[in-house]
Every structure is written in C-alpha cells, then in structure tokens.
Design a protein around this motif. Structure first.
Motif, short mmCIF file in Angstrom:
data_model
loop_
_atom_site.label_atom_id
_atom_site.label_comp_id
_atom_site.label_asym_id
_atom_site.label_seq_id
_atom_site.Cartn_x
_atom_site.Cartn_y
_atom_site.Cartn_z
N LEU A 78 0.83 -1.19 0.00
CA LEU A 78 0.00 0.00 0.00
C LEU A 78 0.87 1.25 0.00
CD1 LEU A 78 -2.69 -1.04 2.63
CD2 LEU A 78 -3.18 -0.42 0.25
N SER A 79 0.58 2.15 -0.90
CA SER A 79 1.31 3.41 -0.94
C SER A 79 0.57 4.46 -0.10
CB SER A 79 1.43 3.91 -2.38
OG SER A 79 0.15 4.24 -2.89
N ILE A 80 1.26 5.54 0.19
CA ILE A 80 0.59 6.65 0.87
C ILE A 80 -0.54 7.17 0.01
CG2 ILE A 80 0.90 9.00 1.73
CD1 ILE A 80 2.07 6.82 3.51
N ALA A 81 -0.35 7.12 -1.31
CA ALA A 81 -1.42 7.55 -2.22
C ALA A 81 -2.65 6.66 -2.09
CB ALA A 81 -0.91 7.54 -3.66
N ASP A 82 -2.46 5.36 -1.85
CA ASP A 82 -3.60 4.46 -1.63
C ASP A 82 -4.41 4.89 -0.41
OD1 ASP A 82 -3.20 2.64 -3.77
OD2 ASP A 82 -1.67 1.58 -2.61
N PHE A 83 -3.72 5.14 0.68
CA PHE A 83 -4.40 5.59 1.90
C PHE A 83 -5.12 6.91 1.66
CE2 PHE A 83 -1.70 2.47 3.95
CZ PHE A 83 -2.44 2.06 5.04
N ARG A 84 -4.45 7.82 0.97
CA ARG A 84 -5.05 9.13 0.73
C ARG A 84 -6.29 9.01 -0.16
NH1 ARG A 84 -0.67 11.57 -0.66
NH2 ARG A 84 -0.31 12.51 1.38
N THR A 85 -6.20 8.19 -1.20
CA THR A 85 -7.34 8.01 -2.11
C THR A 85 -8.54 7.41 -1.39
OG1 THR A 85 -5.93 7.78 -4.06
CG2 THR A 85 -8.15 6.84 -4.20
N ASP A 86 -8.31 6.35 -0.60
CA ASP A 86 -9.42 5.73 0.14
C ASP A 86 -10.04 6.71 1.12
OD1 ASP A 86 -9.37 3.28 -1.14
OD2 ASP A 86 -7.95 2.39 0.27
N PHE A 87 -9.20 7.51 1.78
CA PHE A 87 -9.72 8.48 2.74
C PHE A 87 -10.54 9.56 2.03
CE2 PHE A 87 -9.60 12.00 5.78
CZ PHE A 87 -9.90 11.35 6.96
N GLU A 88 -10.07 10.00 0.89
CA GLU A 88 -10.80 11.03 0.15
C GLU A 88 -12.15 10.52 -0.34
OE1 GLU A 88 -8.14 12.38 -2.88
OE2 GLU A 88 -7.07 13.74 -1.52
N ILE A 89 -12.18 9.30 -0.87
CA ILE A 89 -13.43 8.74 -1.37
C ILE A 89 -14.44 8.56 -0.25
CG2 ILE A 89 -14.51 6.66 -2.36
CD1 ILE A 89 -11.91 6.30 -4.00
N ASN A 90 -14.00 8.00 0.85
CA ASN A 90 -14.92 7.59 1.91
C ASN A 90 -15.23 8.68 2.93
OD1 ASN A 90 -15.37 4.47 1.61
ND2 ASN A 90 -13.21 4.81 1.17
N VAL A 91 -14.27 9.55 3.21
CA VAL A 91 -14.46 10.55 4.26
C VAL A 91 -14.58 11.96 3.70
CG1 VAL A 91 -13.53 11.53 6.40
CG2 VAL A 91 -13.19 9.10 5.89
N ILE A 92 -13.60 12.39 2.93
CA ILE A 92 -13.60 13.77 2.44
C ILE A 92 -14.81 14.04 1.56
CG2 ILE A 92 -12.34 15.50 1.12
CD1 ILE A 92 -11.11 14.78 3.86
N GLY A 93 -15.17 13.09 0.71
CA GLY A 93 -16.36 13.27 -0.13
C GLY A 93 -17.61 13.42 0.71
N ALA A 94 -17.70 12.63 1.77
CA ALA A 94 -18.86 12.73 2.66
C ALA A 94 -18.88 14.08 3.38
CB ALA A 94 -18.83 11.59 3.68
N VAL A 95 -17.74 14.52 3.85
CA VAL A 95 -17.66 15.82 4.53
C VAL A 95 -18.06 16.94 3.57
CG1 VAL A 95 -16.08 17.49 5.56
CG2 VAL A 95 -15.94 15.07 6.20
N LYS A 96 -17.57 16.87 2.34
CA LYS A 96 -17.90 17.89 1.34
C LYS A 96 -19.40 17.96 1.12
CE LYS A 96 -17.02 19.10 -3.52
NZ LYS A 96 -16.29 18.71 -4.75
N ALA A 97 -20.05 16.79 0.99
CA ALA A 97 -21.49 16.75 0.76
C ALA A 97 -22.27 17.27 1.97
CB ALA A 97 -21.92 15.33 0.42
N ILE A 98 -21.84 16.87 3.18
CA ILE A 98 -22.53 17.32 4.38
C ILE A 98 -22.41 18.83 4.54
CG2 ILE A 98 -22.49 17.21 6.91
CD1 ILE A 98 -21.63 14.23 6.57
N GLN A 99 -21.23 19.37 4.35
CA GLN A 99 -21.05 20.80 4.49
C GLN A 99 -21.89 21.57 3.48
OE1 GLN A 99 -16.74 21.22 4.26
NE2 GLN A 99 -16.62 21.40 6.50
N LYS A 100 -21.99 21.04 2.26
CA LYS A 100 -22.76 21.71 1.22
C LYS A 100 -24.25 21.72 1.54
CE LYS A 100 -23.83 23.33 -2.91
NZ LYS A 100 -23.49 24.70 -3.35
N TYR A 101 -24.77 20.59 1.97
CA TYR A 101 -26.22 20.43 2.06
C TYR A 101 -26.79 20.55 3.47
CZ TYR A 101 -25.80 19.04 -2.80
OH TYR A 101 -25.53 19.04 -4.15
N LEU A 102 -25.94 20.77 4.46
CA LEU A 102 -26.43 20.86 5.83
C LEU A 102 -27.43 22.00 6.03
CD1 LEU A 102 -26.34 19.64 8.63
CD2 LEU A 102 -24.34 21.07 9.14
#
Length: 227
Positions: A78-102
């Motif tokens: 696993l590369s650091i990029a793998d960890f970063r990509t999984d975190f962005e897909i699963n967490v950052i995307g969710a945070v972005k959506a919540i902040q937008k639509y809250l």
C-alpha cells in the motif's frame, strides 16, 4: 414525499436505495454515470463528487453518501497515495457533501444523513489496512456529528459485510469463492444490495427518529459471533 439526495446512486447499494425510494420520493442522484432507469421522480446530476462543485438543491430531507472502495493489499504494497485516495473517497467526499447540504437539511422534515462503513472497521482482517482506516474515520464522523447536530439532523452509518455488487465482483468472482464466503459467516450468507437498502429505508423513516450517531453492523454474524 421526501426530497432525497443520493451520492453514488447509479450502482451497487446506492442503486438499490435509489430504486427503493423512487416511487414515493423525489430522488436527486449525484454520480459520474446516470442510473440505468428513468423516472419522473428522478433528477440526475453527472458529477465527480471529489472534483466538481456540488449542485444547488434547495429542499432536502435526506442525504445518503454511498461511494466506497475495496482496496485490499498487504501493508507493504500500500502506498501513501492508496491511503489518501481511500480516505478522500470515503471521508472527504462525505464531509464535502454534508457541508454543502447541511443548511438545506436543517430545514427538512425529520432530516437525516446516512454514511457507509464496513465490518472491517471492527473486525481485524488482513489486507484491509487502508479501507479499514478510512471507514473508521467515517464512524468517528458519524459519532461526532451525531452529537453536534443532535437537535437538528440525525446521522447514522451502515457497516455491511461483503455485499454482492460490482465493487465486490473480484472477491465473489466464481461459485467456489461465493460458497467460501457463505461458510465464513456464522449465519451462512452474505448481503444483497436490497437488504442494505431496507436498513437505509428504516433509518431515514420516522420509525428511527430516536436514533442518531450509531453504526449498524449488517454482518451475518461475522463480527458478532464466534461459532
């Protein structure tokens, strides 16, 4: 009739939720590909949630964030990029959506948010380091926002075991692997998308108005039981 925003409703669990909700609700689907069906109650926005600006939607009662990943590798591969990509897909995307639509959600009818974790956040499983780390972040987000938004918006997560979708096709690629997966689970089965959609339907309903900040394991016993 609710106004439901589903991010990632074109495939897998997201598609099952979308199909379940369409008849009685207005459903906004945000994903790169359009759903395979058309319906008077369906509005599709072709976007990449991580890269594109999210559309303006004035009235929202439910936000469901479905994007996920299955990136199974030994820790040394696993590369650091793998960890970063999984975190962005699963967490950052969710945070972005919540902040937008809250702001819109706070004006909704029994407003709620659903995110997705995995049984691997609770059950130590080899080769799951990246995805388990990301999904543990999802569970922490749910718990924290459950408290922060307690008087305004409910938020919960569903943590499924392996589910028969295109995302898991490599794991369930033949009958022998499917049989092995059934045997691994104490309740002798694994999930179909409709089962997860039924849980989501309950969590966004008035029947669940007392429930927030929780992660619900749908595990066929793999986390809960040792038999």
């Amino acid at each position: 009739m609710k106004n439901i925003v589903i991010i990632g409703g074109s495939k897998g669990i997201g598609s099952a939720i979308l199909l379940q909700q369409l008849e009685n609700n207005t459903v906004y689907n945000l994903s790169r590909t359009a759903p395979a069906i058309s319906h008077p109650n369906l509005i599709h926005f072709p976007i990449n949630v991580l890269e594109d600006a999210l559309p303006e939607i004035e009235a929202i009662d439910v936000l469901i964030y479905c994007p996920g990943s299955i990136n199974l590798k030994p820790i040394g591969s696993l590369s650091i990029a793998d960890f970063r990509t999984d975190f962005e897909i699963n967490v950052i995307g969710a945070v972005k959506a919540i902040q937008k639509y809250l702001p819109a959600l706070k004006k909704g009818n029994n407003p709620s948010i659903i995110l997705f974790s995995t049984v691997a956040a609770k059950l130590g499983m080899p080769f799951h380091a990246s995805i388990a780390t990301a999904k543990a972040g999802v569970e922490g987000l749910v718990k924290s926002l459950g408290a922060e938004l307690a008087s305004a918006v409910r938020i919960n997560a569903i943590a499924p075991t392996i589910t028969e979708t295109s995302l898991s096709a490599g794991i369930l690629r033949n009958d022998r692997m499917k049989e092995n997966m059934v045997e691994r689970h104490p309740m002798k089965g694994y999930l179909k998308p409709d089962e997860v959609a039924a849980m989501a339907d309950f969590l966004i309903s008035d029947k669940a108005k007392s429930i927030s900040g929780q992660t619900f394991e749908m595990d066929y016993g793999i986390v809960s039981f040792k038999i």
